[in-house]
Design a protein around this motif. Structure first.
Motif, short mmCIF file in Angstrom:
data_model
loop_
_atom_site.label_atom_id
_atom_site.label_comp_id
_atom_site.label_asym_id
_atom_site.label_seq_id
_atom_site.Cartn_x
_atom_site.Cartn_y
_atom_site.Cartn_z
N ARG A 261 31.91 35.45 42.46
CA ARG A 261 32.11 34.00 42.52
C ARG A 261 31.39 33.31 41.36
N GLY A 262 30.15 33.78 41.10
CA GLY A 262 29.36 33.20 40.02
C GLY A 262 29.99 33.39 38.66
N ARG A 263 30.75 34.47 38.51
CA ARG A 263 31.39 34.74 37.22
C ARG A 263 32.42 33.66 36.87
N VAL A 264 33.14 33.19 37.86
CA VAL A 264 34.11 32.12 37.62
C VAL A 264 33.38 30.85 37.21
N HIS A 265 32.26 30.58 37.87
CA HIS A 265 31.45 29.40 37.55
C HIS A 265 30.90 29.49 36.13
N ILE A 266 30.37 30.65 35.75
CA ILE A 266 29.82 30.82 34.39
C ILE A 266 30.94 30.67 33.35
#
Length: 405
Positions: A261-266
């Motif tokens: 999930r964090g990868r999409v945010h980054i």
């Protein structure tokens, strides 16, 4: 905006108001103070308070726990705004909404959510994600921090039996917000990997627990104001109620889900930084002169700007597509890695071109593109390096093809 109404707690209409307020805050309050953040290595307290009052510490925490309840498709729209300025601002509340907070939202027990999430959403609690170690970064399987269960039985001689406790020992490295954290979400090995799973559990460890020691603030290439440090855990004792999800085998899945999930945010953050670098490049090319004419009239400069614009547009489309696929549940593995890989590499390229367009000016401290050039370099490293993303994408596609045969 591509959101799935059925899964969104906030309507598109209401979200547009949140997005507009965030954009105004970034552009009018934060951008003018970027050099102050750079010089002091700190986000000013008044900006922190404004972010708290706007609900930014809990924008991705569900409303029942005091957050705004934005889904990932809405999250990335905000992230593209956060990326437009010093990344230290987003770093203040990034782990609360992202990799730390989402572990609790997705995997915590009701008791754990009640204990921690409202404080995380309000910003009164800073949650820190303690995964990376000297020998384990993008691949958590190499974890060496250990948690050993100690039965309450051994304390019955004193008439005390509070059930099983855990004792945690290990060292974590490059932990974002460690110097200001109130809560560490700590990943630790409880047994060697076996047929039942990787043997990694997650524990909620208050920062003031005995045996928790936060090291000196790291001196980094960029991202001034975003604080990281080592964290040492020496015989840190926590109750069984600190075990996330009440299960030893939740840990690895929690880590992988939160990181994806964090990868999409980054990726969205990278698009925002690239957009700023592009805007600075266009403004400079239109105004700066060489030989009596604006450098933007030169075709080779126009070509660099064209490459920047193309990268930014492609990245924005990819981020929105990946976020929509996450929200719908269609793809929560390949798409996040593809978005992070492309967008963070693209942002590095766009920032490099921005410095080139500015010439010698772009190499000077306090010029925005110089800061952006240093800041975006980290985006290709954390939440899983570009190399790890390539392995996830390539390996995942090959395995999927093999399963079909």
């Amino acid at each position: 905006m591509t959101t799935t109404a059925a899964t969104a707690e906030v309507s598109d209409e209401d979200f547009q108001e949140i997005l507009a307020q965030t954009r105004s805050f970034i552009r009018s309050a934060v951008v003018p103070r970027e050099n102050e953040i750079l010089a002091t290595d700190q986000v000013p307290d008044d900006l922190r308070e404004q972010a708290k009052n706007m609900g930014l510490f809990g924008y991705a925490i569900p409303q029942q726990w005091g957050g705004l309840g934005l889904n990932l498709a809405q999250d990335v729209e905000l992230a593209m705004e956060f990326g437009y300025t010093s990344l230290a601002l987003r770093s203040m509340f990034g782990t609360n909404n992202g990799i730390a907070g989402q572990v609790l939202v997705g995997f915590g027990t009701d008791e754990q959510k009640t204990r921690w999430l409202e404080g995380i959403a309000s910003g009164d609690v800073v949650a820190s994600f303690a995964l990376t170690e000297p020998g384990a970064g993008s691949n958590p399987a190499g974890l060496r921090t250990k948690a050993v269960r100690i039965g309450g039985q051994e304390r019955t001689d004193r008439g005390i039996d509070t059930g099983d406790d855990w004792v945690i020992n290990g060292q974590k490295r490059f932990i974002t917000n460690a110097p200001t954290a109130n809560l560490f979400v700590v990943f630790a090995r409880t047994r060697p990997a076996d047929a039942d799973g990787p043997g990694i559990a997650v524990f909620l460890v208050p920062a003031d627990a005995a045996g928790v020691e936060v090291g000196a603030k790291d001196a980094k290439m960029g991202q001034e104001g975003a604080w990281t440090a080592d964290v040492n855990f020496t015989d840190v004792r926590v109750p069984n109620s600190a075990l996330v999800g009440g299960s030893e085998d939740v840990g690895y899945r929690a880590a992988m889900t939160s990181l994806a999930r964090g990868r999409v945010h980054i990726a969205a953050l990278a698009v925002g930084s690239a957009q700023r670098a592009l805007d600075e490049s266009v403004a400079y090319a239109a105004a700066a002169t060489q030989g009596g004419q604006p450098i933007g009239s030169f075709q080779l400069v126009q070509a660099m700007i064209a490459d920047q614009q193309t990268g930014v547009m492609a990245g924005r489309a990819l981020v929105r597509d990946a976020a929509a696929k996450w929200v719908s549940g269609e793809d929560r593995r390949i798409a996040p890695s593809a978005a992070k890989l492309f967008c963070t590499e693209m942002a590095g390229n766009v920032a490099d071109l921005a410095v080139q367009i500015h010439g010698g000016t772009g190499y000077m401290r306090e010029v925005p593109v110089e800061r952006i050039y240093r800041e975006v370099r980290l985006l290709r490293l954390y939440e899983g390096t570009s190399e790890i993303q390539r392995l996830i994408i390539g390996g995942g596609l090959v395995k999927a093809a093999q399963r079909q045969h």
